[in-house]
Write a protein that holds these residues in place. Structure first.
Motif, PDB file in Angstrom:
ATOM      1  N   ARG A   1      -4.905   0.385   7.929  1.00  0.00           N
ATOM      2  CA  ARG A   1      -4.447   1.493   7.069  1.00  0.00           C
ATOM      3  C   ARG A   1      -5.352   2.708   7.234  1.00  0.00           C
ATOM      4  N   SER A   2      -6.653   2.471   7.348  1.00  0.00           N
ATOM      5  CA  SER A   2      -7.590   3.576   7.594  1.00  0.00           C
ATOM      6  C   SER A   2      -7.311   4.222   8.953  1.00  0.00           C
TER       7      SER A   2
ATOM      8  N   LYS B   1      -1.369   4.251  16.276  1.00  0.00           N
ATOM      9  CA  LYS B   1      -2.643   4.019  15.606  1.00  0.00           C
ATOM     10  C   LYS B   1      -3.732   3.404  16.480  1.00  0.00           C
TER      11      LYS B   1
ATOM     12  N   MET C   1     -11.534   3.248  13.607  1.00  0.00           N
ATOM     13  CA  MET C   1     -11.631   2.423  12.405  1.00  0.00           C
ATOM     14  C   MET C   1     -11.556   0.931  12.719  1.00  0.00           C
ATOM     15  N   ASN C   2     -10.876   0.583  13.826  1.00  0.00           N
ATOM     16  CA  ASN C   2     -10.693  -0.820  14.179  1.00  0.00           C
ATOM     17  C   ASN C   2     -10.818  -0.961  15.691  1.00  0.00           C
TER      18      ASN C   2
ATOM     19  N   THR D   1      -7.060  -3.529   6.068  1.00  0.00           N
ATOM     20  CA  THR D   1      -7.663  -2.329   5.489  1.00  0.00           C
ATOM     21  C   THR D   1      -8.054  -1.351   6.592  1.00  0.00           C
ATOM     22  N   LYS D   2      -8.638  -1.867   7.668  1.00  0.00           N
ATOM     23  CA  LYS D   2      -9.002  -1.009   8.800  1.00  0.00           C
ATOM     24  C   LYS D   2      -7.755  -0.390   9.434  1.00  0.00           C
TER      25      LYS D   2
ATOM     26  N   GLU E   1      -4.470   6.639   8.595  1.00  0.00           N
ATOM     27  CA  GLU E   1      -4.960   7.890   7.983  1.00  0.00           C
ATOM     28  C   GLU E   1      -5.732   8.719   9.008  1.00  0.00           C
ATOM     29  N   TRP E   2      -6.504   8.060   9.854  1.00  0.00           N
ATOM     30  CA  TRP E   2      -7.259   8.762  10.897  1.00  0.00           C
ATOM     31  C   TRP E   2      -6.307   9.460  11.868  1.00  0.00           C
TER      32      TRP E   2
ATOM     33  N   HIS F   1       0.856  -1.194   0.000  1.00  0.00           N
ATOM     34  CA  HIS F   1       0.000   0.000   0.000  1.00  0.00           C
ATOM     35  C   HIS F   1       0.890   1.242   0.000  1.00  0.00           C
TER      36      HIS F   1
END
Length: 195
Positions: free
Chosen positions: A155-156, A24, A29-30, A152-153, A159-160, A8
């Protein structure tokens, strides 16, 4: 055994992504990760080496709980190495409980993009092995799907966190600007009184 790999590209410099990756959890997101504890951390010639225990909570079908005794609370051991001079961050993670029927080895590597220093490449790999007769293939595919979704969560989540950095920076900048303006007004007021 099933192997999952992914690459990614983040549209942010390496230092920003690594700071966000380190911070993170928790993130909205997770919600699976419920706790993280640093058990050791050292700096050796500028390289930061850390070990953390990660607690996660997963929804497990009742048949799987009966078959394995696994309640859904997962503990994992994470070992990370951050080398600012080489601009690399690597994390290796392995589950600590449930290893008699499930083993998940994960490796993440963050490096600057080869042609654009304002981007960062994340390389992910997971190896999933299930030791349940007759269910191994099905369970490995299921866990692989869950892992892919969680990646995916994750990586989100990064970003968050980067968004939170920007929000904090903007709030701090606005506060400092406001205080500097207020101080200037007071100084001008005091200057006019002296006249």
């Amino acid at each position: 055994m099933k192997i999952w790999t992914s690459e990614h590209v983040f549209e942010h410099p390496w230092s920003t992504v690594v700071n966000a990756a380190w911070r993170k959890y928790p993130n909205p997101m997770n919600g699976a990760v419920t706790n993280m504890d640093v058990i050791s951390q050292q700096v050796d010639e500028g390289v930061v080496k850390s070990e953390r225990i990660i607690q996660s909570q997963f929804s497990i079908p009742s048949w799987a709980t009966k078959l394995t005794g696994f309640s859904g609370t997962q503990y994992s051991h994470e070992y990370s190495v951050i080398d600012p001079s080489k601009q690399t961050m690597s994390l290796t993670t392995r589950n600590m409980n449930g290893v008699s029927f499930l083993k998940v080895d994960e490796r993440l590597t963050y490096v600057p993009h080869t042609t654009d220093p304002n981007k960062t490449i994340l390389k992910q790999e997971a190896i999933i092995s299930v030791k349940l007769p007759a269910f191994a293939d099905y369970c490995e595919k299921t866990f692989l799907s869950v892992y892919s979704s969680n990646a995916t969560k994750g990586r989100s989540g990064i970003e968050w966190v980067i968004g939170q950095f920007r929000k904090e920076y903007d709030e701090l900048t606005n506060k400092v600007s406001s205080e500097v303006h207020e101080m200037g007004e007071k100084m001008m007021g005091a200057f006019h009184k002296v006249k």
